[in-house]
Write an enzyme that holds these catalytic residues in place. Structure first.
Site, PDB file in Angstrom:
ATOM      1  N   HIS A 151     -25.439  -1.143   8.680  1.00 17.80           N
ATOM      2  CA  HIS A 151     -24.504  -0.196   9.313  1.00 17.80           C
ATOM      3  C   HIS A 151     -24.526  -0.410  10.832  1.00 17.80           C
ATOM      4  O   HIS A 151     -25.576  -0.669  11.420  1.00 17.80           O
ATOM      5  CB  HIS A 151     -24.875   1.252   8.974  1.00 17.80           C
ATOM      6  CG  HIS A 151     -23.806   2.213   9.400  1.00 17.80           C
ATOM      7  ND1 HIS A 151     -23.736   2.686  10.691  1.00 17.80           N
ATOM      8  CD2 HIS A 151     -22.753   2.728   8.740  1.00 17.80           C
ATOM      9  CE1 HIS A 151     -22.667   3.472  10.793  1.00 17.80           C
ATOM     10  NE2 HIS A 151     -22.053   3.520   9.621  1.00 17.80           N
ATOM     11  N   ASN A 194     -21.462   8.597   3.549  1.00 17.52           N
ATOM     12  CA  ASN A 194     -22.534   8.355   4.516  1.00 17.52           C
ATOM     13  C   ASN A 194     -22.626   9.575   5.435  1.00 17.52           C
ATOM     14  O   ASN A 194     -21.828   9.723   6.356  1.00 17.52           O
ATOM     15  CB  ASN A 194     -22.211   7.081   5.317  1.00 17.52           C
ATOM     16  CG  ASN A 194     -23.279   6.764   6.343  1.00 17.52           C
ATOM     17  OD1 ASN A 194     -24.348   7.382   6.351  1.00 17.52           O
ATOM     18  ND2 ASN A 194     -23.001   5.810   7.209  1.00 17.52           N
ATOM     19  N   TRP A 195     -23.601  10.423   5.128  1.00 18.74           N
ATOM     20  CA  TRP A 195     -23.721  11.678   5.887  1.00 18.74           C
ATOM     21  C   TRP A 195     -24.356  11.478   7.268  1.00 18.74           C
ATOM     22  O   TRP A 195     -24.405  12.419   8.063  1.00 18.74           O
ATOM     23  CB  TRP A 195     -24.577  12.673   5.119  1.00 18.74           C
ATOM     24  CG  TRP A 195     -23.922  13.307   3.926  1.00 18.74           C
ATOM     25  CD1 TRP A 195     -22.668  13.068   3.437  1.00 18.74           C
ATOM     26  CD2 TRP A 195     -24.500  14.302   3.073  1.00 18.74           C
ATOM     27  NE1 TRP A 195     -22.442  13.852   2.345  1.00 18.74           N
ATOM     28  CE2 TRP A 195     -23.549  14.613   2.096  1.00 18.74           C
ATOM     29  CE3 TRP A 195     -25.742  14.947   3.039  1.00 18.74           C
ATOM     30  CZ2 TRP A 195     -23.796  15.560   1.091  1.00 18.74           C
ATOM     31  CZ3 TRP A 195     -25.991  15.884   2.051  1.00 18.74           C
ATOM     32  CH2 TRP A 195     -25.024  16.187   1.088  1.00 18.74           C
ATOM     33  N   LYS A 196     -24.897  10.297   7.523  1.00 17.80           N
ATOM     34  CA  LYS A 196     -25.611  10.050   8.791  1.00 17.80           C
ATOM     35  C   LYS A 196     -26.658  11.149   9.035  1.00 17.80           C
ATOM     36  O   LYS A 196     -27.387  11.465   8.118  1.00 17.80           O
ATOM     37  CB  LYS A 196     -24.613   9.888   9.931  1.00 17.80           C
ATOM     38  CG  LYS A 196     -23.593   8.796   9.576  1.00 17.80           C
ATOM     39  CD  LYS A 196     -22.657   8.472  10.678  1.00 17.80           C
ATOM     40  CE  LYS A 196     -21.541   7.598  10.123  1.00 17.80           C
ATOM     41  NZ  LYS A 196     -20.516   7.294  11.082  1.00 17.80           N
ATOM     42  N   GLY A 249     -17.579   8.378   6.157  1.00 16.95           N
ATOM     43  CA  GLY A 249     -18.545   9.077   7.008  1.00 16.95           C
ATOM     44  C   GLY A 249     -18.101  10.504   7.263  1.00 16.95           C
ATOM     45  O   GLY A 249     -18.338  11.407   6.459  1.00 16.95           O
ATOM     46  N   GLY A 250     -17.407  10.719   8.390  1.00 17.21           N
ATOM     47  CA  GLY A 250     -17.016  12.064   8.810  1.00 17.21           C
ATOM     48  C   GLY A 250     -16.387  12.909   7.711  1.00 17.21           C
ATOM     49  O   GLY A 250     -16.760  14.071   7.511  1.00 17.21           O
ATOM     50  N   SER A 292     -12.980   5.517   9.393  1.00 18.00           N
ATOM     51  CA  SER A 292     -11.970   6.582   9.476  1.00 18.00           C
ATOM     52  C   SER A 292     -11.157   6.759   8.192  1.00 18.00           C
ATOM     53  O   SER A 292      -9.946   7.000   8.235  1.00 18.00           O
ATOM     54  CB  SER A 292     -11.021   6.347  10.655  1.00 18.00           C
ATOM     55  OG  SER A 292     -11.730   6.518  11.875  1.00 18.00           O
ATOM     56  N   GLU A 351     -16.320  -2.905   7.492  1.00 20.68           N
ATOM     57  CA  GLU A 351     -16.216  -1.699   8.314  1.00 20.68           C
ATOM     58  C   GLU A 351     -16.139  -2.115   9.784  1.00 20.68           C
ATOM     59  O   GLU A 351     -17.171  -2.322  10.437  1.00 20.68           O
ATOM     60  CB  GLU A 351     -17.417  -0.786   8.058  1.00 20.68           C
ATOM     61  CG  GLU A 351     -17.283   0.529   8.780  1.00 20.68           C
ATOM     62  CD  GLU A 351     -18.301   1.567   8.306  1.00 20.68           C
ATOM     63  OE1 GLU A 351     -17.956   2.338   7.416  1.00 20.68           O
ATOM     64  OE2 GLU A 351     -19.427   1.575   8.805  1.00 20.68           O
TER      65      GLU A 351
HETATM   66  P1  PGA Z   1     -16.236   7.360   9.404  1.00 15.45           P
HETATM   67  O1  PGA Z   1     -17.671   6.692   9.301  1.00 15.45           O
HETATM   68  O2  PGA Z   1     -15.672   7.481   8.000  1.00 15.45           O
HETATM   69  O3  PGA Z   1     -16.490   8.691  10.011  1.00 15.45           O
HETATM   70  O4  PGA Z   1     -15.405   6.478  10.259  1.00 15.45           O
HETATM   71  C1  PGA Z   1     -17.896   5.592   8.483  1.00 15.45           C
HETATM   72  C2  PGA Z   1     -19.278   5.039   8.684  1.00 15.45           C
HETATM   73  O5  PGA Z   1     -19.823   5.137   9.786  1.00 15.45           O
HETATM   74  O6  PGA Z   1     -19.845   4.456   7.740  1.00 15.45           O
END
Ligand code: PGA
Length: 240
Positions: A84, A8-10, A220-221, A199, A153
């Site tokens: 999300h 998930n690149w946001k 994500g990150g 995370s 999540e």
């Molecule tokens: P994260 O993000 O891996 O950076 O915690 C996950 C997400 O928001 O789907």
């Protein structure tokens, strides 16, 4: 079953050039390790990245509008995120809207990836999750629910949350079994796949995915860091 990794690149990266480079590097890693991978870039890059999608990498969208879901399908989008926490809590997306999006995606032949989770550490997980699942999946048939990927999540574990750290695998497994039991009681969805998000990094991914109860991860990150994401894909491919 093969694990699935959803990136998930946001709202990243900042330019199309960087997005293409990141996509190609991650696609290469997915091919090399034969890891089922879905990359969800920002909307504005979908059209260009669709031209680069191939093999082990599928293209996902971060959102869908229910009035014209086939538009995404026409771009070659195979998965879409729904529920999300950024949309639930920052943009005020309601469970009723999430439900519409899930139905629209299914209608268009796109796999919804439903994200559920409590907002604060210590919230009553069962209560929050059962309410989200009841409303998000309202009026769906068992056969439809089976097509979803459902990701636990917890919002407090998302890397951008203040003081965030990943849930422990033990606690995530406990929560996933709450979700599974609830869905089984409502839909008999015994073979659904449940993912974990929040995370996930190269350091902890094996701790989550080595459990057969966890079918994959939403990342994500770490999905924006090519080397780290490559490592995550490698670990995922070595586990079933
Ligand atoms: P994260 O993000 O891996 O950076 O915690 C996950 C997400 O928001 O789907």
């Amino acid at each position: 079953m093969k694990k699935i990794i959803i990136a998930n690149w946001k709202a990243n990266p900042a330019t199309l050039k960087e997005a293409k480079d990141l996509f190609l590097r991650e696609a290469e890693a997915a091919e090399k390790f034969h890891t089922q991978t879905v990359i969800c870039p920002p909307f504005v890059y979908l059209e260009e990245l669709a031209k680069l999608a191939r093999g082990a990498v599928k293209l996902g969208a971060q959102d869908i509008f229910w009035e014209n879901p086939t538009m995404l399908k026409n771009f070659g989008v195979s998965h879409v995120l729904a529920g999300h926490s950024d949309r639930r809590y920052l943009l005020g997306e309601t469970d009723e809207i999430i439900n519409k999006k899930i139905k629209a995606a299914l209608e268009a032949g796109i796999t919804p990836v439903l994200l559920v989770g409590e907002r604060n550490r210590g919230d009553d997980r069962r209560e929050v999750l059962e309410e989200q699942l009841t409303k998000d999946l309202a009026n769906l048939l068992t056969s439809q629910v089976r097509k979803l990927l459902i990701c636990y999540e917890p919002v407090w574990a998302i890397s951008t949350a203040p003081g965030a750290e990943a849930d422990t695998p033990e606690s995530a497994l406990e929560t996933i079994s709450i979700i599974r039991n609830f869905l089984n009681s409502k839909f008999q969805t015994l073979d659904s796949s449940f993912l974990y998000g929040g995370s996930v990094t190269e350091k902890n991914v094996a701790d989550f995915l080595s459990n057969s109860e966890i079918g994959g991860a939403v990342v994500g990150g770490a999905s924006l860091r090519k080397e780290e994401f490559t490592k995550i894909l490698e670990v995922a491919s070595s586990l079933t």
